[in-house]
Design a protein around this motif. Sequence first.
Motif, PDB file in Angstrom:
ATOM      1  N   THR A  18       0.828  -1.202   0.000  1.00  0.00           N
ATOM      2  CA  THR A  18       0.000   0.000   0.000  1.00  0.00           C
ATOM      3  C   THR A  18       0.865   1.256   0.000  1.00  0.00           C
ATOM      4  N   PHE A  21       2.582   1.604  -3.463  1.00  0.00           N
ATOM      5  CA  PHE A  21       1.630   2.075  -4.466  1.00  0.00           C
ATOM      6  C   PHE A  21       1.246   3.534  -4.224  1.00  0.00           C
ATOM      7  N   CYS A  22       1.111   3.944  -2.958  1.00  0.00           N
ATOM      8  CA  CYS A  22       0.791   5.344  -2.646  1.00  0.00           C
ATOM      9  C   CYS A  22       1.875   6.277  -3.156  1.00  0.00           C
ATOM     10  N   ILE A  25       1.628   6.501  -6.938  1.00  0.00           N
ATOM     11  CA  ILE A  25       0.448   7.253  -7.374  1.00  0.00           C
ATOM     12  C   ILE A  25       0.608   8.740  -7.068  1.00  0.00           C
ATOM     13  N   TRP A  26       1.190   9.078  -5.902  1.00  0.00           N
ATOM     14  CA  TRP A  26       1.470  10.497  -5.611  1.00  0.00           C
ATOM     15  C   TRP A  26       2.403  11.085  -6.663  1.00  0.00           C
ATOM     16  N   ILE A  29       0.350  11.648  -9.792  1.00  0.00           N
ATOM     17  CA  ILE A  29      -0.524  12.822  -9.644  1.00  0.00           C
ATOM     18  C   ILE A  29       0.297  14.106  -9.770  1.00  0.00           C
ATOM     19  N   THR A  47      -9.848  12.614 -10.663  1.00  0.00           N
ATOM     20  CA  THR A  47      -9.587  11.481  -9.773  1.00  0.00           C
ATOM     21  C   THR A  47      -9.501  11.945  -8.328  1.00  0.00           C
ATOM     22  N   CYS A  48      -8.790  13.033  -8.104  1.00  0.00           N
ATOM     23  CA  CYS A  48      -8.668  13.572  -6.748  1.00  0.00           C
ATOM     24  C   CYS A  48     -10.020  14.031  -6.217  1.00  0.00           C
ATOM     25  N   PRO A  91      -4.408   8.382  -3.527  1.00  0.00           N
ATOM     26  CA  PRO A  91      -3.320   7.404  -3.571  1.00  0.00           C
ATOM     27  C   PRO A  91      -3.472   6.305  -2.525  1.00  0.00           C
ATOM     28  N   GLY A  95      -3.963   2.643  -3.729  1.00  0.00           N
ATOM     29  CA  GLY A  95      -2.872   1.770  -3.284  1.00  0.00           C
ATOM     30  C   GLY A  95      -3.366   0.608  -2.448  1.00  0.00           C
TER      31      GLY A  95
END
Length: 106
Positions: A18, A21-22, A25-26, A29, A47-48, A91, A95
């Motif tokens: 997690t 993945f966070c 993804i951050w 973004i 998405t946000c 995220p 995640g």
Amino acid sequence: MNKLFDFLGSNGGKTLLTVIFCIIIWGLIALFLSSDNIFLLMLALLTCVFFGWKALSRFQTPMFFRTWKGMGIYLLIKFFISGMIGIFVAPFVIGKWLSEKASDIL
């Protein structure tokens, strides 16, 4: 290799996935928000806003507004706050979902 798969299937492994993945993804973004491509920018913003809106909807909303103007102002403010909160929530939620899917496969 089996020890790695066993670890990734455990709670500690899910937490580690997690977090990884966070971070990814951050980064995506941040890359999309700084992009000159309008499609990537809108994708990141929407998405946000989506995940921020879902996070804000978990809380009790104020009592009904008696006018359309009051409801419009409320929704506009909620939209902007959702975007700000979504930068942090999206995220984590994505995640977490990806790590659960990955650990199910493993």
